[in-house]
Scaffold this active site. Structure first.
Site, short mmCIF file in Angstrom:
data_model
loop_
_atom_site.label_atom_id
_atom_site.label_comp_id
_atom_site.label_asym_id
_atom_site.label_seq_id
_atom_site.Cartn_x
_atom_site.Cartn_y
_atom_site.Cartn_z
N HIS A 158 0.87 -1.06 -0.12
CA HIS A 158 -0.03 -0.02 0.01
C HIS A 158 0.74 1.29 0.11
CE1 HIS A 158 -3.91 -2.22 0.54
NE2 HIS A 158 -3.68 -2.42 1.87
N ARG A 180 -9.55 3.10 -7.22
CA ARG A 180 -11.06 2.87 -7.51
C ARG A 180 -11.87 4.25 -7.19
NH1 ARG A 180 -14.09 -1.44 -3.50
NH2 ARG A 180 -16.10 -1.54 -4.61
N SER A 188 -16.43 1.23 1.34
CA SER A 188 -15.66 0.12 1.73
C SER A 188 -14.65 0.12 2.94
CB SER A 188 -14.96 -0.54 0.35
OG SER A 188 -14.54 -1.68 0.63
P1 PAP Z 1 -7.61 -4.51 1.11
O1 PAP Z 1 -7.13 -3.09 0.87
O2 PAP Z 1 -7.98 -4.77 2.58
O3 PAP Z 1 -6.68 -5.65 0.70
P2 PAP Z 1 -9.16 -4.80 -1.15
O4 PAP Z 1 -9.35 -6.25 -1.52
O5 PAP Z 1 -8.36 -3.80 -1.91
O6 PAP Z 1 -8.85 -4.75 0.50
O7 PAP Z 1 -10.72 -4.34 -1.50
C1 PAP Z 1 -11.75 -4.86 -0.72
C2 PAP Z 1 -13.04 -4.68 -1.94
O8 PAP Z 1 -12.80 -5.51 -2.77
C3 PAP Z 1 -14.23 -4.91 -1.36
O9 PAP Z 1 -15.24 -4.10 -1.79
P3 PAP Z 1 -16.75 -3.67 -1.55
O10 PAP Z 1 -16.35 -3.44 0.22
O11 PAP Z 1 -17.19 -2.65 -2.12
O12 PAP Z 1 -17.57 -4.96 -1.51
C4 PAP Z 1 -14.50 -6.45 -1.86
O13 PAP Z 1 -15.71 -7.06 -2.13
C5 PAP Z 1 -13.93 -6.25 -3.15
N1 PAP Z 1 -13.62 -7.46 -3.75
C6 PAP Z 1 -12.95 -8.66 -3.26
N2 PAP Z 1 -12.62 -9.66 -4.11
C7 PAP Z 1 -13.17 -8.98 -5.41
C8 PAP Z 1 -13.32 -9.77 -6.69
N3 PAP Z 1 -12.92 -11.08 -6.74
N4 PAP Z 1 -13.84 -9.01 -7.62
C9 PAP Z 1 -14.34 -7.76 -7.40
N5 PAP Z 1 -14.23 -7.03 -6.02
C10 PAP Z 1 -13.72 -7.84 -5.15
#
Ligand code: PAP
Length: 360
Positions: A158, A180, A188
């Site tokens: 990050h 994003r 989120s």
């Molecule tokens: P992190 O920064 O804690 O690693 P990260 O994976 O970057 O988190 O972001 C999580 C978001 O990606 C979530 O979005 P939301 O809260 O708006 O739903 C999660 O649902 C989404 N996400 C995880 N896996 C996928 C996937 N395979 N395709 C699309 N979106 C995904």
């Protein structure tokens, strides 16, 4: 299940270790800890999301006990290799999804899709989060240094572009950056961080989270500065920095996955395309598939020595525009205006928000 990683980090600090340079490295690490202890007391503090407070370091807000330490260790000790691949993101921009996509793309000839490791292993366990791994697994990384011929090493980070050590930028390593829409990032992040917020801290209200996000006081924020750092770098070093929007990947996954594979030096062949390999990778890494796997429903990720996160927290909705269910019209206008002001002149836009019509 323990996953035998094909592309994994082994020795993060040195390519070849002898006991004398190992001792020197250990001394240098002690010095970094000392530097950290002094520094953390002197930095400006801001309210935290899942920690009591964040500290401002070199223009960015970091959690003091993990992110700041990670940045210092990366800046002072990380030895990048030209073949390294970094998945760089700000929080909640698609790390989980792209971790799976990159891992599946790079290793596609090693596994069949029916028995793929991603069916049993959470995407976060496929390759390490550099910012935490670098100071937590020093000994582990050294004791397995015999495997360091494996290439490429894959890392997630990050760390904002401007905080990366120069060596990481000039080594020839590749960065895949995912950004994003800021309003979706806010929602989120707010929902995720409240799940991890310690019990002794009251939950963050959306109003508080909104204020903090707009003021730039968010993990690795200001969010816009994080995005702009990699956006500009993607023009300066197009062969080394690929900039992708989460929303674009959602809209045209086939096109962007092929572009990603080419950037990583592993383009899909015509034969693979005909055989449906690109589609298989997308299907394997899709939200529906990953979020319904047992490992991602019940597994637990050791995020740092003190933080454990249920894998299911990384899968919420995975949609574009969920902010519409949370933000008021006033909040939307305010946040869109900040985004417009911050990105002005950069050529980067998100969607087609109303502010673009305002001619501001
Ligand atoms: P992190 O920064 O804690 O690693 P990260 O994976 O970057 O988190 O972001 C999580 C978001 O990606 C979530 O979005 P939301 O809260 O708006 O739903 C999660 O649902 C989404 N996400 C995880 N896996 C996928 C996937 N395979 N395709 C699309 N979106 C995904």
């Amino acid at each position: 299940m323990t996953l035998a990683l094909v592309s994994s980090p082994q020795s993060l600090y040195c390519n070849t270790l002898t006991s004398s340079n190992e001792n020197a490295e250990k001394e240098a690490i002690e010095k970094t800890y000392e530097k950290f202890d002094i520094l953390v007391e002197t930095l400006k503090k801001g309210k935290g999301w899942m920690t009591e407070y964040l500290v401002q370091f070199q223009g960015f807000w970091l959690s003091p006990s993990s992110a700041l330490k990670g940045v210092l260790f990366v800046q002072n000790h990380f030895k990048s290799q030209p073949s390294d691949i970094f998945l760089a993101t700000s929080v909640k921009c698609g790390t989980t999804w792209f971790r799976a996509l990159i891992y599946a793309t790079i290793n596609r000839s090693n596994y069949s899709f029916n028995t793929h490791p991603l069916l049993y292993t959470g995407p976060h366990d496929c390759f390490p989060f550099l910012d935490a791994f670098i100071y937590q697994d020093y000994l582990v990384s050294h004791s397995t240094s015999s495997n360091n011929h494996l290439s490429p090493r894959l890392f997630a980070t990050h760390i904002p572009y401007g905080l990366l050590p120069k060596s990481m930028i000039t080594s020839g390593s590749k960065f895949v950056y995912i950004c994003r829409e800021p309003k979706d990032v806010l929602i989120s992040t707010w929902l995720f961080m409240n799940k991890l917020r310690p019990k002794h801290l009251l939950p963050l209200s959306l109003h508080e989270a909104f204020q903090m996000f707009c003021e730039g006081v968010s993990h690795y924020g200001p969010y816009w500065d994080h995005v702009l750092g990699y956006w500009k770098a993607s023009f300066k070093y197009p062969n080394n920095v690929l900039f992708i929007k989460y929303e674009d990947m959602k809209k045209e996954p086939l096109f962007h996955l092929k572009k990603l594979a080419s950037f990583l030096g592993k383009p899909f062949s015509e034969k693979e395309e005909k055989e449906g390999v690109v589609k298989e990778v997308l299907k394997l890494c899709s939200f529906d598939n990953l979020s319904n796997l047992e490992v991602n429903k019940t597994g637990i990720l050791r995020y740092s020595s003190r933080i454990f996160v249920n894998n299911c927290y990384f899968f919420r909705k995975g949609e574009v525009g969920d902010w519409q269910n949370y933000l008021t019209e006033e909040m939307v206008k305010h946040l869109d205006l900040i985004t417009m002001q911050k990105l002005k002149g950069s050529g980067l836009t998100f969607g087609s928000p109303d502010y673009l019509k305002l001619n501001l």
